[in-house]
Design a protein around this motif. Structure first.
Motif, mmCIF file in Angstrom:
data_model
loop_
_atom_site.group_PDB
_atom_site.id
_atom_site.type_symbol
_atom_site.label_atom_id
_atom_site.label_comp_id
_atom_site.label_asym_id
_atom_site.label_seq_id
_atom_site.Cartn_x
_atom_site.Cartn_y
_atom_site.Cartn_z
ATOM 1 N N ARG A 69 0.689 -0.996 0.013
ATOM 2 C CA ARG A 69 -0.128 -0.186 -0.014
ATOM 3 C C ARG A 69 0.886 1.257 0.083
ATOM 4 O O ARG A 69 1.626 1.397 0.819
ATOM 5 C CB ARG A 69 -0.799 -0.076 1.078
ATOM 6 C CG ARG A 69 -1.986 -0.757 1.433
ATOM 7 C CD ARG A 69 -2.789 -0.846 2.391
ATOM 8 N NE ARG A 69 -3.920 -1.888 2.572
ATOM 9 C CZ ARG A 69 -5.185 -1.556 2.228
ATOM 10 N NH1 ARG A 69 -5.394 -0.265 1.966
ATOM 11 N NH2 ARG A 69 -6.126 -2.501 2.336
ATOM 12 N N MET A 70 0.901 1.971 -1.153
ATOM 13 C CA MET A 70 1.247 3.284 -1.248
ATOM 14 C C MET A 70 0.459 4.221 -1.777
ATOM 15 O O MET A 70 -0.355 3.728 -2.601
ATOM 16 C CB MET A 70 2.854 3.171 -2.017
ATOM 17 C CG MET A 70 3.973 2.280 -1.125
ATOM 18 S SD MET A 70 5.513 2.010 -2.193
ATOM 19 C CE MET A 70 4.841 0.770 -3.233
ATOM 20 N N PRO A 71 0.570 5.504 -1.448
ATOM 21 C CA PRO A 71 -0.304 6.698 -2.064
ATOM 22 C C PRO A 71 -0.335 6.794 -3.470
ATOM 23 O O PRO A 71 -1.534 7.155 -4.032
ATOM 24 C CB PRO A 71 0.064 7.689 -1.355
ATOM 25 C CG PRO A 71 1.665 7.572 -0.780
ATOM 26 C CD PRO A 71 1.693 6.369 -0.679
ATOM 27 N N ASP A 72 0.788 6.786 -4.231
ATOM 28 C CA ASP A 72 0.471 7.193 -5.717
ATOM 29 C C ASP A 72 0.465 5.842 -6.417
ATOM 30 O O ASP A 72 -0.425 5.394 -6.704
ATOM 31 C CB ASP A 72 1.895 7.836 -5.937
ATOM 32 C CG ASP A 72 1.952 8.313 -7.392
ATOM 33 O OD1 ASP A 72 0.624 8.280 -7.831
ATOM 34 O OD2 ASP A 72 2.788 8.975 -7.877
ATOM 35 N N VAL A 73 1.842 5.028 -6.591
ATOM 36 C CA VAL A 73 1.800 3.630 -7.311
ATOM 37 C C VAL A 73 2.088 2.716 -6.262
ATOM 38 O O VAL A 73 3.061 2.822 -5.567
ATOM 39 C CB VAL A 73 2.844 3.843 -8.444
ATOM 40 C CG1 VAL A 73 2.701 2.506 -9.118
ATOM 41 C CG2 VAL A 73 2.549 4.782 -9.577
ATOM 42 N N ASP A 74 1.079 1.847 -6.255
ATOM 43 C CA ASP A 74 1.039 0.904 -5.138
ATOM 44 C C ASP A 74 1.718 -0.115 -5.686
ATOM 45 O O ASP A 74 2.276 -0.468 -6.560
ATOM 46 C CB ASP A 74 -0.388 0.584 -4.565
ATOM 47 C CG ASP A 74 -1.018 -0.172 -5.628
ATOM 48 O OD1 ASP A 74 -0.676 -0.838 -6.739
ATOM 49 O OD2 ASP A 74 -2.115 -0.322 -5.469
ATOM 50 N N GLY A 75 2.195 -1.205 -4.363
ATOM 51 C CA GLY A 75 2.911 -2.343 -4.601
ATOM 52 C C GLY A 75 2.535 -3.183 -5.890
ATOM 53 O O GLY A 75 3.222 -4.153 -6.563
ATOM 54 N N ILE A 76 0.975 -3.377 -5.975
ATOM 55 C CA ILE A 76 0.407 -4.173 -6.987
ATOM 56 C C ILE A 76 0.726 -3.889 -8.785
ATOM 57 O O ILE A 76 1.305 -4.521 -9.380
ATOM 58 C CB ILE A 76 -1.000 -4.288 -6.888
ATOM 59 C CG1 ILE A 76 -1.352 -4.818 -5.602
ATOM 60 C CG2 ILE A 76 -1.750 -5.049 -8.142
ATOM 61 C CD1 ILE A 76 -2.835 -4.428 -5.134
ATOM 62 N N GLU A 77 0.442 -2.270 -8.752
ATOM 63 C CA GLU A 77 0.884 -1.728 -9.948
ATOM 64 C C GLU A 77 2.449 -1.781 -10.354
ATOM 65 O O GLU A 77 2.934 -2.195 -11.365
ATOM 66 C CB GLU A 77 0.490 -0.270 -10.135
ATOM 67 C CG GLU A 77 0.963 0.436 -11.460
ATOM 68 C CD GLU A 77 0.148 -0.204 -12.784
ATOM 69 O OE1 GLU A 77 0.819 -0.136 -13.772
ATOM 70 O OE2 GLU A 77 -0.795 -1.106 -12.345
ATOM 71 N N ALA A 78 3.296 -1.496 -9.272
ATOM 72 C CA ALA A 78 4.814 -1.625 -9.424
ATOM 73 C C ALA A 78 5.175 -2.794 -9.777
ATOM 74 O O ALA A 78 6.205 -3.351 -10.654
ATOM 75 C CB ALA A 78 5.410 -0.938 -8.283
ATOM 76 N N THR A 79 4.575 -4.129 -9.246
ATOM 77 C CA THR A 79 4.895 -5.527 -9.663
ATOM 78 C C THR A 79 4.578 -5.702 -11.081
ATOM 79 O O THR A 79 5.335 -6.584 -11.866
ATOM 80 C CB THR A 79 4.174 -6.493 -8.634
ATOM 81 O OG1 THR A 79 4.703 -6.168 -7.100
ATOM 82 C CG2 THR A 79 4.760 -7.679 -9.095
ATOM 83 N N ARG A 80 3.348 -5.204 -11.324
ATOM 84 C CA ARG A 80 2.883 -5.444 -12.765
ATOM 85 C C ARG A 80 3.714 -4.880 -13.920
ATOM 86 O O ARG A 80 3.985 -5.352 -14.783
ATOM 87 C CB ARG A 80 1.432 -4.970 -12.920
ATOM 88 C CG ARG A 80 0.854 -5.337 -14.141
ATOM 89 C CD ARG A 80 -0.557 -4.381 -14.383
ATOM 90 N NE ARG A 80 -1.499 -5.032 -13.578
ATOM 91 C CZ ARG A 80 -2.161 -4.481 -12.642
ATOM 92 N NH1 ARG A 80 -1.863 -3.231 -12.108
ATOM 93 N NH2 ARG A 80 -2.878 -5.135 -11.889
ATOM 94 N N ARG A 81 4.241 -3.660 -13.582
ATOM 95 C CA ARG A 81 5.076 -2.798 -14.460
ATOM 96 C C ARG A 81 6.512 -3.495 -14.658
ATOM 97 O O ARG A 81 6.916 -3.571 -15.654
ATOM 98 C CB ARG A 81 5.445 -1.609 -13.708
ATOM 99 C CG ARG A 81 4.136 -0.481 -13.920
ATOM 100 C CD ARG A 81 4.247 0.939 -13.329
ATOM 101 N NE ARG A 81 3.311 1.602 -13.518
ATOM 102 C CZ ARG A 81 3.243 2.993 -13.057
ATOM 103 N NH1 ARG A 81 4.499 3.661 -12.723
ATOM 104 N NH2 ARG A 81 2.174 3.840 -12.924
ATOM 105 N N LEU A 82 7.100 -4.217 -13.301
ATOM 106 C CA LEU A 82 8.277 -5.062 -13.411
ATOM 107 C C LEU A 82 8.162 -6.215 -14.538
ATOM 108 O O LEU A 82 8.900 -6.209 -15.362
ATOM 109 C CB LEU A 82 8.591 -5.674 -12.258
ATOM 110 C CG LEU A 82 9.302 -4.502 -11.164
ATOM 111 C CD1 LEU A 82 9.573 -4.955 -9.848
ATOM 112 C CD2 LEU A 82 10.549 -3.646 -11.814
ATOM 113 N N ARG A 83 6.975 -6.754 -14.241
ATOM 114 C CA ARG A 83 6.805 -8.164 -15.072
ATOM 115 C C ARG A 83 6.767 -7.674 -16.769
ATOM 116 O O ARG A 83 6.885 -8.455 -17.648
ATOM 117 C CB ARG A 83 5.653 -8.978 -14.591
ATOM 118 C CG ARG A 83 6.109 -9.773 -13.208
ATOM 119 C CD ARG A 83 5.167 -10.996 -13.317
ATOM 120 N NE ARG A 83 5.524 -11.799 -14.026
ATOM 121 C CZ ARG A 83 4.817 -12.836 -14.765
ATOM 122 N NH1 ARG A 83 3.575 -12.971 -14.189
ATOM 123 N NH2 ARG A 83 5.169 -13.855 -15.340
#
Length: 232
Positions: A69-83
């Motif tokens: 949980r983060m206010p701008d880009v959360d860990g879900i979206e960040a993980t998706r972007r990496l993959r």
């Protein structure tokens, strides 16, 4: 020769870690704790998920320890972007305050290798990092089962890919859903570790999953595994 030496007496390179959390106190605490663990090295920090991909491309960490949980880009979206962006992305462990956080399940869906609570003992966090760096996953079966039970079977679940699994592959996937390691599954089925690894490789290929945790989540969503029955 100790656990952190290669043949010839040369030490293994440390497992490199990027810590991502919007709270400075958490980042500082994790860096301090992990710096005391042999074979681990924190090589960078990020305060938001938007910073993760550029930092990963520059630093090339083995593991990203990511707040879900983060206010701008959360860990879900960040993980998706990496993959999506990298052919060989680092392993991701999401960190959370509550293990029943529904955001954790979503992070596992998009390819995180596992999750761990922020207040977990430092030795447990270090073990989780080493585990995923070696190609395994951090799966808390009861927590994932509860999270899966709260979700309906998805209409867009990869049922066709799941249907391609053999009986043996499904059997191994069920053992993985119970939290068994590759070695434990090999012992349970009385086969070699290499056989288990081969079957799991086939499972990941057929499901187009990045790791076995994601494969288990996909199996729950397609209805292959039933969280209500424990699949025993």
């Amino acid at each position: 020769m100790n656990a952190h030496e290669r043949p010839g007496g040369l030490p293994d390179p440390p497992v490199t870690v990027l810590v991502v959390d919007d709270e400075e106190l958490t980042r500082t605490g994790l860096r301090a704790l992990l710096s005391t663990k042999p074979g681990l090295a924190v090589i960078g920090e990020a305060t938001d998920g938007a910073e993760v991909l550029p930092l990963v491309e520059r630093l090339r960490p083995d593991v990203v320890l990511m707040d879900v949980r983060m206010p701008d880009v959360d860990g879900i979206e960040a993980t998706r972007r990496l993959r999506a962006a990298l052919p060989d992305p680092p392993k991701v462990i999401v960190i959370t305050t509550f293990e029943n956080d529904e955001h954790v399940y979503d992070a596992l869906r998009v390819g995180a290798s596992g999750f761990i609570r922020k207040r977990a003992p430092s030795q447990q966090i270090a073990h989780a990092i080493r585990l995923v760096a070696s190609g395994d996953s951090v799966l808390f079966p009861e927590a994932v089962r509860r999270l899966a039970a709260a979700r309906p079977v998805r209409r867009d679940a990869p049922t066709g890919r799941v249907a391609a699994l053999t009986g043996r592959e499904i059997e191994i996937l069920r053992l993985m859903a119970k939290g068994l390691s590759n070695q434990e599954a090999a012992t349970a089925l009385r086969v070699s570790l290499e056989t288990i690894k081969t079957h799991m490789g086939n499972v990941l290929t057929k499901l187009d999953a990045g790791n076995r945790t994601q494969a288990v989540v996909m199996a729950y969503e397609a209805g292959l595994l039933s969280p209500g029955s424990n699949d025993r």
